[in-house]
Design a protein around this motif. Structure first.
Motif, short mmCIF file in Angstrom:
data_model
loop_
_atom_site.label_atom_id
_atom_site.label_comp_id
_atom_site.label_asym_id
_atom_site.label_seq_id
_atom_site.Cartn_x
_atom_site.Cartn_y
_atom_site.Cartn_z
N LYS A 117 0.84 -1.19 0.00
CA LYS A 117 0.00 0.00 0.00
C LYS A 117 0.88 1.24 0.00
CE LYS A 117 -3.63 2.65 0.28
NZ LYS A 117 -4.58 2.80 -0.85
N PHE B 283 0.62 5.50 -0.27
CA PHE B 283 -0.21 6.70 -0.20
C PHE B 283 0.50 7.84 -0.91
CE2 PHE B 283 -1.63 4.33 3.55
CZ PHE B 283 -3.00 4.41 3.41
N GLN B 284 -0.29 8.75 -1.47
CA GLN B 284 0.27 9.93 -2.11
C GLN B 284 -0.14 11.16 -1.32
OE1 GLN B 284 0.14 9.87 -6.34
NE2 GLN B 284 0.35 12.07 -6.59
N THR B 285 0.83 11.97 -0.95
CA THR B 285 0.55 13.17 -0.16
C THR B 285 0.01 14.27 -1.07
OG1 THR B 285 2.75 14.13 -0.46
CG2 THR B 285 2.49 12.56 1.35
N LYS C 239 5.11 10.12 -2.71
CA LYS C 239 4.58 8.78 -2.48
C LYS C 239 5.24 8.15 -1.26
CE LYS C 239 3.02 7.78 -7.17
NZ LYS C 239 3.05 6.83 -8.30
N THR D 120 -3.22 0.10 8.64
CA THR D 120 -3.39 0.05 7.19
C THR D 120 -3.57 -1.40 6.74
OG1 THR D 120 -2.06 2.04 6.89
CG2 THR D 120 -2.34 0.64 4.96
N GLU E 92 -9.17 0.36 2.81
CA GLU E 92 -8.06 0.89 2.01
C GLU E 92 -7.85 -0.06 0.85
OE1 GLU E 92 -6.69 3.68 2.33
OE2 GLU E 92 -6.90 4.28 4.41
#
Length: 245
Positions: free
Chosen positions: A9, A11-13, A18, A47, A56
């Motif tokens: 997994k 996530f992109q801010t 990333k 997560t 997610e």
């Protein structure tokens, strides 16, 4: 019951950066197992749990539930989640609904039960957790431990095959922790499949059939509780346990 292969997994801010939170989780969870997930904050524990019922969406890997790959676009997510109860840190009860209505809402909306059947089941479950006198109360009239027990009952009302707990006692005052853990212990004794992210090491040691340690997005060590806590092999786990035990 659950097979996880190379779960990832990222996530992109808001700035486009990333951040990879899960870096290849592999685990098999058998029916009736009680899995305690421990690790430092930010290691990917929650997560991982939220990926199991697709709160997610994984960015890589495969998750199978009872032989069916669930991170597949053709899966009915609502049907899947009905089989995986989830209890969060902060209860997430509907404040404008009574306790009984909080419990009966999902089974009746999804037409799994009539209102009468759902009401009967709600009362039975409330009796089980010692809160039958709170059926007509509202969440703001309850203490934290009571709210969390109601949240557990709400999940149980869907007759799930597995229960996922995301640090269910971390938002509670210390004197309320025991009453929530007692309910979870009872589920464990009844043979329910449980996956519990927790900071309660004594509880993990007592209730879990297996403990896994996640750090930096990977399972660094897993074992049955006595061996896990008495003879940890991974240096990072040894350091972690030295701080929390």
């Amino acid at each position: 019951m659950i097979i996880v292969k190379n779960l990832q997994k990222t996530f992109q801010t808001a700035t486009g950066e990333k951040i990879q939170v899960l870096r290849g989780i592999d685990i098999h969870i058998e029916k009736g197992e009680k899995i305690a997930v421990i690790g430092p904050s930010g290691s990917g524990k929650s997560t991982f749990l939220r990926c199991l019922n697709l709160l997610e969406q994984p960015t890589g890997g495969e998750i199978f539930f009872e032989g069916q790959q669930i991170n597949d676009s053709k899966v009915d997510i609502d049907k899947l989640r009905a089989q995986m109860g989830m209890v969060f840190q902060h209860f997430n009860l509907f404040p404008h609904l009574s306790v009984k209505r909080n419990i009966t809402l999902a089974p009746t909306l999804l037409k799994l039960k009539s209102q009468e059947e759902a009401d009967e089941e709600a009362i039975r479950l409330l009796e089980r957790v010692g809160l039958s006198d709170k059926a007509d109360a509202y969440p703001n009239q309850l203490a934290g431990g009571q709210k969390q027990r109601i949240a557990i009952v709400r999940s149980l009302a869907m007759n799930p095959k597995v229960m996922l707990f995301d640090e269910p006692t971390s938002a509670l005052d210390p004197e309320m922790v025991g009453e929530v853990l007692d309910v979870i212990k009872e589920l464990a004794d009844d043979g329910m499949t449980l996956v519990i992210v927790t900071h309660e090491m004594g509880f993990a040691r007592e209730v879990a059939s297996r403990v896994i340690f996640i750090d930096e997005g990977k399972i660094q060590e897993e074992n049955e509780p006595e061996e896990f806590f008495t003879h940890p092999k991974n240096p990072r786990l040894q350091d972690f346990l030295s701080k929390v035990l």
